[in-house]
Design a protein around this motif. Structure first.
Motif, PDB file in Angstrom:
ATOM      1  N   GLY A  92      29.213 -21.235  18.380  1.00  0.00           N
ATOM      2  CA  GLY A  92      28.424 -20.375  17.909  1.00  0.00           C
ATOM      3  C   GLY A  92      28.769 -19.214  17.010  1.00  0.00           C
ATOM      4  O   GLY A  92      28.157 -18.361  16.664  1.00  0.00           O
ATOM      5  N   GLY A  93      30.142 -19.418  16.774  1.00  0.00           N
ATOM      6  CA  GLY A  93      30.808 -18.696  15.917  1.00  0.00           C
ATOM      7  C   GLY A  93      30.298 -18.850  14.571  1.00  0.00           C
ATOM      8  O   GLY A  93      29.646 -19.759  14.260  1.00  0.00           O
ATOM      9  N   GLY A  94      30.722 -17.869  13.458  1.00  0.00           N
ATOM     10  CA  GLY A  94      30.364 -18.105  12.072  1.00  0.00           C
ATOM     11  C   GLY A  94      30.338 -16.985  11.274  1.00  0.00           C
ATOM     12  O   GLY A  94      31.016 -16.047  11.592  1.00  0.00           O
ATOM     13  N   LEU A  95      29.742 -17.008  10.199  1.00  0.00           N
ATOM     14  CA  LEU A  95      29.719 -15.767   9.185  1.00  0.00           C
ATOM     15  C   LEU A  95      28.452 -15.015   9.523  1.00  0.00           C
ATOM     16  O   LEU A  95      27.375 -15.525   9.159  1.00  0.00           O
ATOM     17  CB  LEU A  95      29.850 -16.194   7.799  1.00  0.00           C
ATOM     18  CG  LEU A  95      29.527 -15.168   6.632  1.00  0.00           C
ATOM     19  CD1 LEU A  95      30.804 -13.995   6.858  1.00  0.00           C
ATOM     20  CD2 LEU A  95      29.845 -15.556   5.288  1.00  0.00           C
ATOM     21  N   VAL A  96      28.718 -13.714   9.522  1.00  0.00           N
ATOM     22  CA  VAL A  96      27.184 -12.872   9.765  1.00  0.00           C
ATOM     23  C   VAL A  96      27.453 -11.545   8.981  1.00  0.00           C
ATOM     24  O   VAL A  96      28.695 -11.058   8.703  1.00  0.00           O
ATOM     25  CB  VAL A  96      26.972 -12.578  11.134  1.00  0.00           C
ATOM     26  CG1 VAL A  96      28.014 -11.793  11.920  1.00  0.00           C
ATOM     27  CG2 VAL A  96      25.545 -11.835  11.339  1.00  0.00           C
ATOM     28  N   GLU A  97      26.342 -11.148   8.252  1.00  0.00           N
ATOM     29  CA  GLU A  97      26.614  -9.700   7.642  1.00  0.00           C
ATOM     30  C   GLU A  97      26.528  -8.800   8.591  1.00  0.00           C
ATOM     31  O   GLU A  97      25.982  -8.770   9.861  1.00  0.00           O
ATOM     32  CB  GLU A  97      25.085  -9.602   6.677  1.00  0.00           C
ATOM     33  CG  GLU A  97      25.295 -10.616   5.741  1.00  0.00           C
ATOM     34  CD  GLU A  97      24.050 -10.263   4.636  1.00  0.00           C
ATOM     35  OE1 GLU A  97      24.178 -11.009   3.372  1.00  0.00           O
ATOM     36  OE2 GLU A  97      23.201  -9.655   4.939  1.00  0.00           O
ATOM     37  N   PRO A  98      26.903  -7.435   8.071  1.00  0.00           N
ATOM     38  CA  PRO A  98      26.844  -6.123   9.026  1.00  0.00           C
ATOM     39  C   PRO A  98      25.783  -6.151   9.492  1.00  0.00           C
ATOM     40  O   PRO A  98      24.708  -6.094   8.708  1.00  0.00           O
ATOM     41  CB  PRO A  98      27.609  -5.094   7.976  1.00  0.00           C
ATOM     42  CG  PRO A  98      28.418  -5.993   7.154  1.00  0.00           C
ATOM     43  CD  PRO A  98      27.784  -7.272   6.771  1.00  0.00           C
ATOM     44  N   GLY A  99      25.424  -5.594  10.653  1.00  0.00           N
ATOM     45  CA  GLY A  99      24.299  -5.468  11.288  1.00  0.00           C
ATOM     46  C   GLY A  99      23.379  -6.716  11.924  1.00  0.00           C
ATOM     47  O   GLY A  99      22.294  -6.498  12.554  1.00  0.00           O
ATOM     48  N   GLY A 100      23.993  -7.850  11.526  1.00  0.00           N
ATOM     49  CA  GLY A 100      23.477  -8.997  12.322  1.00  0.00           C
ATOM     50  C   GLY A 100      23.969  -9.425  13.496  1.00  0.00           C
ATOM     51  O   GLY A 100      24.573  -8.662  14.411  1.00  0.00           O
ATOM     52  N   SER A 101      23.429 -10.748  13.926  1.00  0.00           N
ATOM     53  CA  SER A 101      23.791 -10.971  15.271  1.00  0.00           C
ATOM     54  C   SER A 101      24.341 -12.318  15.571  1.00  0.00           C
ATOM     55  O   SER A 101      23.896 -13.143  14.524  1.00  0.00           O
ATOM     56  CB  SER A 101      22.204 -11.017  16.216  1.00  0.00           C
ATOM     57  OG  SER A 101      21.863  -9.782  16.364  1.00  0.00           O
ATOM     58  N   LEU A 102      24.957 -12.650  16.527  1.00  0.00           N
ATOM     59  CA  LEU A 102      25.404 -14.030  17.116  1.00  0.00           C
ATOM     60  C   LEU A 102      25.367 -14.182  18.338  1.00  0.00           C
ATOM     61  O   LEU A 102      25.620 -13.180  19.101  1.00  0.00           O
ATOM     62  CB  LEU A 102      26.962 -14.332  16.535  1.00  0.00           C
ATOM     63  CG  LEU A 102      27.087 -14.589  14.842  1.00  0.00           C
ATOM     64  CD1 LEU A 102      28.655 -14.639  14.756  1.00  0.00           C
ATOM     65  CD2 LEU A 102      26.306 -15.715  14.471  1.00  0.00           C
ATOM     66  N   VAL A 116      34.462 -15.753  14.089  1.00  0.00           N
ATOM     67  CA  VAL A 116      33.388 -14.941  13.991  1.00  0.00           C
ATOM     68  C   VAL A 116      33.836 -13.970  12.762  1.00  0.00           C
ATOM     69  O   VAL A 116      34.909 -13.389  12.896  1.00  0.00           O
ATOM     70  CB  VAL A 116      33.132 -14.050  15.180  1.00  0.00           C
ATOM     71  CG1 VAL A 116      32.033 -12.873  14.531  1.00  0.00           C
ATOM     72  CG2 VAL A 116      32.492 -14.710  16.288  1.00  0.00           C
ATOM     73  N   THR A 117      33.238 -14.146  11.675  1.00  0.00           N
ATOM     74  CA  THR A 117      33.433 -13.150  10.412  1.00  0.00           C
ATOM     75  C   THR A 117      32.132 -12.289  10.224  1.00  0.00           C
ATOM     76  O   THR A 117      31.252 -12.857   9.986  1.00  0.00           O
ATOM     77  CB  THR A 117      33.892 -13.868   9.273  1.00  0.00           C
ATOM     78  OG1 THR A 117      35.123 -14.645   9.470  1.00  0.00           O
ATOM     79  CG2 THR A 117      34.232 -13.158   8.074  1.00  0.00           C
ATOM     80  N   VAL A 118      32.633 -10.837  10.244  1.00  0.00           N
ATOM     81  CA  VAL A 118      31.464 -10.158  10.005  1.00  0.00           C
ATOM     82  C   VAL A 118      31.737  -9.413   8.412  1.00  0.00           C
ATOM     83  O   VAL A 118      32.632  -8.734   8.212  1.00  0.00           O
ATOM     84  CB  VAL A 118      31.139  -8.907  10.962  1.00  0.00           C
ATOM     85  CG1 VAL A 118      29.984  -8.125  10.607  1.00  0.00           C
ATOM     86  CG2 VAL A 118      31.095  -9.465  12.259  1.00  0.00           C
ATOM     87  N   SER A 119      30.921  -9.872   7.672  1.00  0.00           N
ATOM     88  CA  SER A 119      31.166  -9.400   6.043  1.00  0.00           C
ATOM     89  C   SER A 119      29.992  -9.591   5.299  1.00  0.00           C
ATOM     90  O   SER A 119      28.998 -10.497   5.555  1.00  0.00           O
ATOM     91  CB  SER A 119      32.468 -10.488   5.537  1.00  0.00           C
ATOM     92  OG  SER A 119      32.500  -9.944   4.246  1.00  0.00           O
ATOM     93  N   SER A 120      29.781  -8.998   4.317  1.00  0.00           N
ATOM     94  CA  SER A 120      28.767  -8.873   3.271  1.00  0.00           C
ATOM     95  C   SER A 120      29.173  -9.579   2.085  1.00  0.00           C
ATOM     96  O   SER A 120      28.384  -9.800   1.174  1.00  0.00           O
ATOM     97  CB  SER A 120      28.374  -7.547   2.715  1.00  0.00           C
ATOM     98  OG  SER A 120      29.377  -6.627   2.530  1.00  0.00           O
TER      99      SER A 120
END
Length: 112
Positions: A8-18, A108-112
Motif C-alpha cells: 500500500g505504500g507509494g508516492l502521495v502529495e502533501p495532504g493526501g492519504s494512503l 512511503v514518500t510524501v512529496s509534491s
C-alpha cells in the motif's frame, strides 16, 4: 514460514492519504499486539502506532494522533494503517511488527 508482508505504500502529495496493509502468514496475529514502525530518513526506527490483540486499545506517536488510524482484522489475519493529511515528515519505510516478527516494509514518500 512466518511472514508479515506490507503493501500500500507509494508516492502521495502533501495532504493526501494512503492505506497500508499488513498480511500475516504462519502466525496468528490475534495473539499479539500489532505495531507499525517507520524508518525515516536520518531518524532511525520509530513506533508510529500500535493496537492491542483484540483491537480495543490503540496508541499513536504524537505526530500521527488525529491523522492516522490503526486497525486489524483478526479473522483475515490482517493489519492496517490509514494515513490521512499526510506531510513530508511521514516519508519513510513503514514496517509491520507482531510478536517477534517484522515485515520487510513498504516505502512511503510524501512529496509534491
Amino acid at each position: 514460514q512466518v511472514q508479515l508482508v506490507e503493501s500500500g505504500g507509494g508516492l502521495v502529495e502533501p495532504g493526501g492519504s494512503l492505506n497500508l496493509s499488513c498480511s500475516a502468514s504462519g502466525i496468528d496475529i490475534s495473539a499479539y499486539i500489532l505495531s507499525w514502525y517507520r524508518d525515516g530518513p536520518g531518524r532511525g526506527r520509530e513506533l508510529v502506532a500500535l493496537i492491542s490483540d483484540n483491537g480495543s486499545i490503540t496508541r499513536y506517536v504524537d505526530s500521527a494522533e488525529g491523522r492516522f488510524i490503526i486497525s486489524r482484522d483478526n479473522f483475515k489475519n490482517m493489519g492496517y494503517l490509514q494515513m490521512n493529511r499526510m506531510t513530508p515528515d511521514d516519508t519513510g519505510v513503514y514496517l509491520c511488527h507482531a510478536g517477534t516478527t517484522w515485515g520487510q516494509g513498504t516505502e512511503v514518500t510524501v512529496s509534491s
